[in-house]
Write an enzyme that holds these catalytic residues in place. Structure first.
Site, PDB file in Angstrom:
ATOM      1  N   HIS A   3       8.980  -5.061 -40.046  1.00 27.88           N
ATOM      2  CA  HIS A   3       9.696  -4.329 -38.991  1.00 27.88           C
ATOM      3  C   HIS A   3      11.146  -4.102 -39.393  1.00 27.88           C
ATOM      4  CE1 HIS A   3       6.413  -5.030 -36.062  1.00 27.88           C
ATOM      5  NE2 HIS A   3       6.269  -6.159 -36.726  1.00 27.88           N
TER       6      HIS A   3
ATOM      7  N   HIS B 164      -1.587   1.948 -36.657  1.00 28.53           N
ATOM      8  CA  HIS B 164      -1.898   1.170 -37.861  1.00 28.53           C
ATOM      9  C   HIS B 164      -2.865   0.042 -37.491  1.00 28.53           C
ATOM     10  CE1 HIS B 164       1.424  -1.067 -36.034  1.00 28.53           C
ATOM     11  NE2 HIS B 164       0.992  -2.144 -36.682  1.00 28.53           N
TER      12      HIS B 164
ATOM     13  N   SER C 201       9.910  -9.055 -43.520  1.00 27.19           N
ATOM     14  CA  SER C 201       9.285  -8.516 -42.315  1.00 27.19           C
ATOM     15  C   SER C 201       8.773  -7.096 -42.560  1.00 27.19           C
ATOM     16  CB  SER C 201      10.305  -8.508 -41.174  1.00 27.19           C
ATOM     17  OG  SER C 201       9.742  -7.933 -40.029  1.00 27.19           O
TER      18      SER C 201
ATOM     19  N   HIS D 114      -2.355  -3.989 -32.353  1.00 26.85           N
ATOM     20  CA  HIS D 114      -2.475  -2.548 -32.089  1.00 26.85           C
ATOM     21  C   HIS D 114      -3.929  -2.074 -32.013  1.00 26.85           C
ATOM     22  CE1 HIS D 114       1.882  -1.681 -32.638  1.00 26.85           C
ATOM     23  NE2 HIS D 114       1.792  -2.840 -33.263  1.00 26.85           N
TER      24      HIS D 114
ATOM     25  N   ASP E  58      10.159   0.989 -32.236  1.00 26.71           N
ATOM     26  CA  ASP E  58       9.884  -0.443 -32.470  1.00 26.71           C
ATOM     27  C   ASP E  58      11.178  -1.271 -32.433  1.00 26.71           C
ATOM     28  OD1 ASP E  58       9.184  -2.906 -33.621  1.00 26.71           O
ATOM     29  OD2 ASP E  58       8.747  -2.077 -35.593  1.00 26.71           O
TER      30      ASP E  58
ATOM     31  N   HIS F  21       5.243  -0.097 -43.501  1.00 23.14           N
ATOM     32  CA  HIS F  21       5.028  -1.290 -42.685  1.00 23.14           C
ATOM     33  C   HIS F  21       4.352  -2.312 -43.596  1.00 23.14           C
ATOM     34  CE1 HIS F  21       4.751  -3.705 -39.176  1.00 23.14           C
ATOM     35  NE2 HIS F  21       3.484  -3.508 -38.908  1.00 23.14           N
TER      36      HIS F  21
ATOM     37  N   HIS G 281       8.008  -2.348 -27.942  1.00 20.50           N
ATOM     38  CA  HIS G 281       7.511  -3.349 -28.896  1.00 20.50           C
ATOM     39  C   HIS G 281       8.518  -4.472 -29.078  1.00 20.50           C
ATOM     40  CE1 HIS G 281       5.701  -5.177 -32.418  1.00 20.50           C
ATOM     41  NE2 HIS G 281       4.687  -4.337 -32.354  1.00 20.50           N
TER      42      HIS G 281
ATOM     43  N   ASP H 252     -12.213 -14.968 -22.528  1.00 22.13           N
ATOM     44  CA  ASP H 252     -12.648 -16.334 -22.817  1.00 22.13           C
ATOM     45  C   ASP H 252     -14.106 -16.264 -23.256  1.00 22.13           C
ATOM     46  OD1 ASP H 252     -13.158 -18.983 -22.997  1.00 22.13           O
ATOM     47  OD2 ASP H 252     -12.772 -19.488 -20.911  1.00 22.13           O
TER      48      ASP H 252
END
Length: 559
Positions: free
Chosen positions: A372, A75, A370, A80, A197, A143, A394, A447
Site C-alpha cells: 500500500h 485484485h 507494504s 477483496h 486506498d 500492489h 480502505h 461460523d
C-alpha cells in the site's frame, strides 16, 4: 425495510472497508444501475468467539437485486474477494476481474459449488464494459499481487475513480509498471470523485520497492548454513517468485507448505504468473532426504496464527516439517494490527528452538515492504487524478483522517472531502455533493457452514459461557400432582471444580429444591415460570457466594 429512492442522482457508499481493515465493498449507483466494487471478508475480532470470518451485510443489494449490474474485483486478496462464495449464493450477478484475480476466485467458487452458476468476465487495463448507464474502464496499478487494477466509472453525472489497493513501484518484480499516463489522462478529462486506498496514509515518504525485498532474501539465502523456512502471505506472488529465484540461484530445492500457499502456487504456475524451473519443487515428504543446506520451505503463518503451518512447525506439531536448531526462518511480512502478540509468540518460540529468525525489526534492509502507498504515493495519485470530490477508503478512521489531510495539502477543498462510515451515502447531483440518507450496513458472521445465523445474542451467550461457565439443573416432576420425583441434579461445566466445591453445590441443590417446593405449593405448573424461578433464585445465590454469573439451564421432565 423501505427501499431508498436514489433514482436520477449519483450515490456512492461503502458496505464494508471504512473504519476497519478488510471486508471491502463499495457501491456506485446512478438511477436504476448499481455497480459493486470488491466483495471482501475480514477476520474476526477477539470478542467474536468461534467466528471464522466476517462479511458485509448486503441487505441493500438484495432489496435492489434487479438493479445490480455486476461486481468488479480490483485484485485477488482475501479482503477483496473472500465474501464472493457467500454473496453469490444470494446475489447471482456477473463478476469482472483480471486473469489472476479470476483464477483465484474460480478456485473459491469451485469449492463452494458455484462455479457453473456464476458468470465470470475477464478484463484487463484496456477493457471497456457497459454497466447500464455507466461505463467502466481500468488502469493498471502496483500492489503486492499481480494483475491489480483501478476502476474508472463514467457516469451521467461525471467520472468516479476507485484506485483499488496501490503503491507506485518503479522497479516492479514482474516488470509491469503502473499506468501513470492513463491516470494522468483520466485526470485531464476531469474527475468528479476519487475513492482512494488509505492504509498507509500515516506513513511518510514513498513505499519501498518489492525488488529491495528480493535483494534481502537473496542475501539471507547466501549466508544460511542449514535449511531456510520463509513465511509470507500466500497471495504475495511477487514474494513467492523472489523466493523461487533465490532457491534457483543458491542451488536449493523448494517445498511448498500450507493449503492456501499450495493453492496459490498452483494457480500462479498454471496461469503463468510464477516462473518455476521444472525440477525445483519437491514434496514436503522429501525434505529429510536432502542435505539441510540444499532445502528451502515456503509456508503460510507470517501472522503467527495458532493453526498456521509456521506456528505448528515451531511447536513440532506439523506432520511433515519441524524447525530445528540452526535453521533460518524468514518472516517476510509485518503483523496486521491485532496480530502482534501471535507473531511475537511465534518468533519467541523459534528463537527458543535455536533457529535464526530474520524479520523486519532485526534486519537493516528489511524482508518486507507494504503493498500500500505511503503519503507520497497517495499525493501522487491525488495529483494525477485531480478530483473535485474526494472520499478516502480502505482503512481505520485515523487513516481516513490522515488521507483527508493529504488531499487538502495538494489542493482539494476541505468542504469537498467526505470522511464516511460504512453505510454513509454521498449524493452528487448537478455537480454538487452532499451527505445523503444512511444505508443499512453491518457484519454478517460466518461460523462453519452457517451464514449470519450467529448474531449478538449467540455471541453474548458464548461470552458468558467462556467467562463463567454453565450449570445444568435437571428435575423430574410427577405428571399427576407436580411433586418432585427425582433431583434436582446439578451438572457444572466451566463454573467451579465440583470436587472442591461440594458444600456450594449442596447449598445450590437446596435452593433449587426450596424454589420448586414453593412453586408446587403455589400451584405454579407452567414450565416457563418454573424455569424462570429456578434461574432467578440460583443466579442470585451463586452471585452472592462467588461473584460469578454462570449460564443456568434448567431442564424439567414429567413422568
Amino acid at each position: 425495510m423501505t427501499k431508498h429512492n436514489l433514482r436520477g442522482k449519483l450515490t456512492i457508499f461503502a458496505l464494508g472497508g471504512l473504519d476497519e481493515i478488510g471486508k471491502n465493498m463499495y457501491v456506485v449507483q446512478y438511477g436504476d444501475d448499481i455497480v459493486v466494487i470488491d466483495a471482501g471478508l475480514m477476520f474476526p475480532e477477539e470478542d467474536m468467539l468461534g467466528i471464522d470470518v466476517v462479511i458485509p451485510d448486503i441487505t441493500y443489494l438484495l432489496e435492489n437485486r434487479e438493479k445490480v449490474r455486476g461486481i468488479i474485483i480490483t485484485h485477488g486478496h482475501e479482503d477483496h474477494i473472500g465474501a464472493l462464495p457467500y454473496i453469490l449464493r444470494y446475489l447471482n450477478v456477473p463478476v469482472f476481474g483480471t486473469k489472476l484475480t479470476l483464477g483465484l476466485i474460480e478456485h473459491k467458487l469451485r469449492e463452494a459449488h458455484l462455479l457453473n452458476e456464476t458468470k465470470r468476465v475477464l478484463i484487463n487495463n484496456r477493457s471497456e464494459i457497459k454497466l447500464g448507464s455507466m461505463k467502466a474502464t481500468f488502469f493498471r496499478t502496483n500492489h503486492s499481487i499481480p494483475d491489480s487494477v483501478g476502476v474508472c466509472l463514467e457516469t451521467p453525472e461525471g467520472i468516479v475513480v476507485h484506485t483499488g489497493d496501490f503503491k507506485f513501484d518503479m522497479t516492479p518484480v514482474n516488470g509491469q509498471t503502473a499506468d501513470l499516463h492513463k491516470m494522468a489522462e483520466i485526470g485531464k478529462r476531469g474527475v468528479l470523485c476519487l475513492l482512494s486506498d488509505s492504509t498507509n496514509a500515516e506513513r511518510p515518504g514513498f513505499t519501498g520497492s518489492e525488488k529491495s525485498v528480493g535483494e534481502s532474501i537473496e542475501e539471507v539465502f547466501r549466508k544460511a548454513k542449514q535449511r531456510i523456512i520463509v513465511a509470507t502471505f500466500a497471495s504475495n506472488i511477487h514474494r513467492i517468485q523472489q523466493v523461487v529465484d533465490a532457491c534457483y540461484n543458491n542451488g536449493r530445492k523448494l517445498a511448498v507448505v500450507g493449503r492456501s500457499m499450495v493453492n496459490v502456487v498452483n494457480i500462479g504456475m498454471e496461469l503463468g504468473y510464477l516462473r518455476v524451473p521444472s525440477d525445483l519443487l519437491i514434496d514436503p515428504d522429501d525434505i529429510g532426504r536432502l542435505p539441510a543446506n540444499r532445502v528451502a520451505v515456503i509456508s503460510t503463518g507470517s501472522q503467527g496464527e495458532p493453526m498456521s503451518a509456521l506456528t505448528r512447525m515451531a511447536h513440532a506439531s506439523h506432520r511433515k516439517v519441524e524447525v530445528l536448531p540452526g535453521d533460518t526462518v524468514i518472516i517476510a511480512a509485518t503483523p496486521i494490527p491485532g496480530n502482534e502478540k501471535f507473531v511475537a509468540r511465534t518468533v519467541d518460540q523459534l528463537f527458543r528452538i535455536g533457529a535464526d529468525v530474520v524479520y523486519n525489526a532485526n534486519t537493516p534492509n528489511g524482508v518486507h515492504v507494504s503493498g500500500h502507498g505511503h503519503q507520497e504515493d497517495l499525493k501522487l495519485m491525488l495529483n494525477l487524478i485531480r478530483p473535485k470530490y474526494f472520499i478516502p477508503i480502505h482503512g481505520e478512521y485515523r487513516m481516513l483522517r490522515a488521507h483527508a489531510q493529504l488531499a487538502e495539502s495538494v489542493g482539494v477543498k476541505p468542504e469537498n472531502i467526505f470522511i464516511c462510515d460504512n453505510g454513509d451515502t454521498v449524493e452528487i447531483s448537478n455537480g454538487k455533493a452532499r451527505y445523503g440518507p444512511k444505508i443499512p450496513t453491518g457484519n454478517i458472521l460466518i461460523d462453519g457452514l452457517g451464514v449470519g445465523d450467529v448474531g449478538n445474542i449467540v455471541l453474548r451467550d458464548r461470552k458468558l459461557l467462556s467467562q463463567d461457565g454453565i450449570l445444568v439443573v435437571v428435575v423430574t416432576l410427577s405428571k399427576t400432582n407436580g411433586a418432585i420425583l427425582s433431583g434436582p441434579d446439578i451438572i457444572s461445566r466451566g463454573f467451579v471444580y465440583v470436587r472442591e466445591s461440594e458444600q456450594l453445590m449442596e447449598e445450590a441443590n437446596r435452593i433449587v429444591t426450596q424454589t420448586m417446593e414453593k412453586c408446587v405449593k403455589d400451584r405454579v405448573s407452567e414450565w416457563a415460570s418454573l424455569k424462570t424461578s429456578i434461574r432467578d433464585s440460583l443466579s442470585r445465590f451463586l452471585y452472592e457466594r462467588t461473584r460469578r454469573r454462570p449460564m443456568i439451564l434448567p431442564i424439567i421432565m414429567e413422568v
